[in-house]
Design an enzyme around this catalytic site. Sequence first.
Site, PDB file in Angstrom:
ATOM      1  N   ASP A  35      29.636 -19.414  77.237  1.00 19.36           N
ATOM      2  CA  ASP A  35      29.246 -18.031  77.495  1.00 19.36           C
ATOM      3  C   ASP A  35      27.849 -17.763  76.963  1.00 19.36           C
ATOM      4  O   ASP A  35      27.161 -18.659  76.483  1.00 19.36           O
ATOM      5  CB  ASP A  35      30.268 -17.050  76.899  1.00 19.36           C
ATOM      6  CG  ASP A  35      30.449 -17.239  75.388  1.00 19.36           C
ATOM      7  OD1 ASP A  35      29.483 -17.662  74.722  1.00 19.36           O
ATOM      8  OD2 ASP A  35      31.551 -16.966  74.887  1.00 19.36           O
ATOM      9  N   LYS A  57      28.283 -13.091  81.323  1.00 21.38           N
ATOM     10  CA  LYS A  57      27.847 -12.053  82.243  1.00 21.38           C
ATOM     11  C   LYS A  57      26.504 -12.407  82.872  1.00 21.38           C
ATOM     12  O   LYS A  57      25.577 -12.842  82.189  1.00 21.38           O
ATOM     13  CB  LYS A  57      27.736 -10.719  81.506  1.00 21.38           C
ATOM     14  CG  LYS A  57      27.462  -9.535  82.414  1.00 21.38           C
ATOM     15  CD  LYS A  57      27.490  -8.237  81.614  1.00 21.38           C
ATOM     16  CE  LYS A  57      27.284  -7.027  82.522  1.00 21.38           C
ATOM     17  NZ  LYS A  57      27.323  -5.768  81.758  1.00 21.38           N
ATOM     18  N   MET A 172      28.874  -6.539  66.714  1.00 21.00           N
ATOM     19  CA  MET A 172      28.569  -5.987  68.046  1.00 21.00           C
ATOM     20  C   MET A 172      28.739  -4.476  68.109  1.00 21.00           C
ATOM     21  O   MET A 172      29.348  -3.945  69.025  1.00 21.00           O
ATOM     22  CB  MET A 172      29.469  -6.653  69.100  1.00 21.00           C
ATOM     23  CG  MET A 172      29.422  -8.171  69.090  1.00 21.00           C
ATOM     24  SD  MET A 172      27.858  -8.822  69.682  1.00 21.00           S
ATOM     25  CE  MET A 172      28.006  -8.458  71.422  1.00 21.00           C
TER      26      MET A 172
END
Length: 517
Positions: A35, A57, A172
């Site tokens: 990722d 993403k 995050m």
Amino acid sequence: MAGKVYLVGAGPGHAKLITVKGLECLQKADVVVYDRLAAPQLLGAVKPGTRKIYVGKLPDRHTMKQEEINQLLVDLAKEGQTVVRLKGGDPTIFGRVGEEAGLLKKNGIPYEIVPGVTAAISVPAYAGIPVTHREMASSLSIITGHESPDKLDRMIDWERVTHATGTLVFMMGVSKIGYIADQLMRHGRPGSTPVALVRWGTRAEQETLTGTLADIEQRVREAGFQPPAVIVVGDVVLQREQLKWAEFLPLFGKRILVTRARSQASRLSERIDELGGESYEFPVIETAYPDDPKRLDEIRDALSRLGSYDWVFFTSVNGVEYFYRHLQEQGRDIRELHRAQIAAVGPATADALKQRGLVPVELPGRFQAEGLIETLGSRLQPGERVLLPRGDLARAWLPGKLAEMGLEVTAIDTYQTVMSQDEDGELLKLLEEGAIHVVTFTSSSTVTNLIAKLKQMGVQDPVRLLNKAEAACIGEITAKTAAEAGLRVSVVAEQATIDGLLESLCSYLNASHEQAQ
């Protein structure tokens, strides 16, 4: 027969912060599922032919759903593949490893969880913040900050979390920093409590912002501070001013492209890392054994007359290594060179000879062929016989100059230089974004091959792309090749060595920084 899945923590971002076992898993993988937060350089450690599947993403599609990733791991293992699921940080810290391992277990797929260095601890450390301190904090909480406020309220007991430990680390949570700060103050943490946000810690983009619970939201907004970042709350943040270290390294904040052959890249990459930079290897040249029968005959003929040479000139480490390889394959003894004097261009070439028991007569002051002639001077006598083992792209200057001086020269191409077959989509992205700050060139062939390689990868104007970065060249000849190609050369090493290149680069960057201030 089913394969096996390794659920591997890649560490916080810097490629060298993966564990030894994690790297071993990568090196034997048939498939790597990775990722966004995995260091892209790690993908260069896989064996040839390994499939790389990105499940993070992208701008043109949504992130692959976790359920789809879970099933993908099962399907790949059922094909008999050895699979590495590469995750940023540690897979057990908000890495959803439980879901992936659960489905593997349900389907009877063997797996291992390979812990990684979590960003919760390592990222603050790179900013000079120890998450515990004997006098300030003896306990630590790691908390998700990624969810929406209503989900945070359901997942976090703010009353308990606020007072649970001395240091709080939120993962995050940049976009929710105001809400997080408000909740902590509402439940009893003083507004004066120190806070630090460390963005892209351990990587070239590392950036740190400090404040207090009372003003951190405003500071984030004013600075335009963007995720991803680790948030540290507590008195340990005050240690930063005393303990910060990464920012003081001369190449801090610089991602530097290394283009030399993979077999030679490690020395340059290691020095870049030692100086605080982030090396990114993309070898554009490879050395190979000659495949031309005529050249092989010439080498055999030249080596059959070892006892007749007065001099042997080595101009590169590769020249030394391939010369010995040819000797071994032909069953020849280095002692046949008993009458010859040995000369080397550059200290690295000299070291390669010394490691094999040969001490060069003298090192030239300039680490190029011209320097060798300058240094030896009148010691070279007309009629002497010279053997010159080198690569097929070596300049014609040295044998021409020796012949002009009346020496009898036998030049043999003991190896050939070819373009690497590797391609790297991540590199194109980094170059386009200006995230490669310096491109290093250690020979003219690295210049021409990098431009050709980028064209082969679909780049219409490689020079425009490369000129988003600074070009640093190991010597004047390489710099001339780069300039003639249209590249903006900012650094030319004063001494044509790896250390000389990096010293010149550090001096240039330091002068640029002082000028900017």
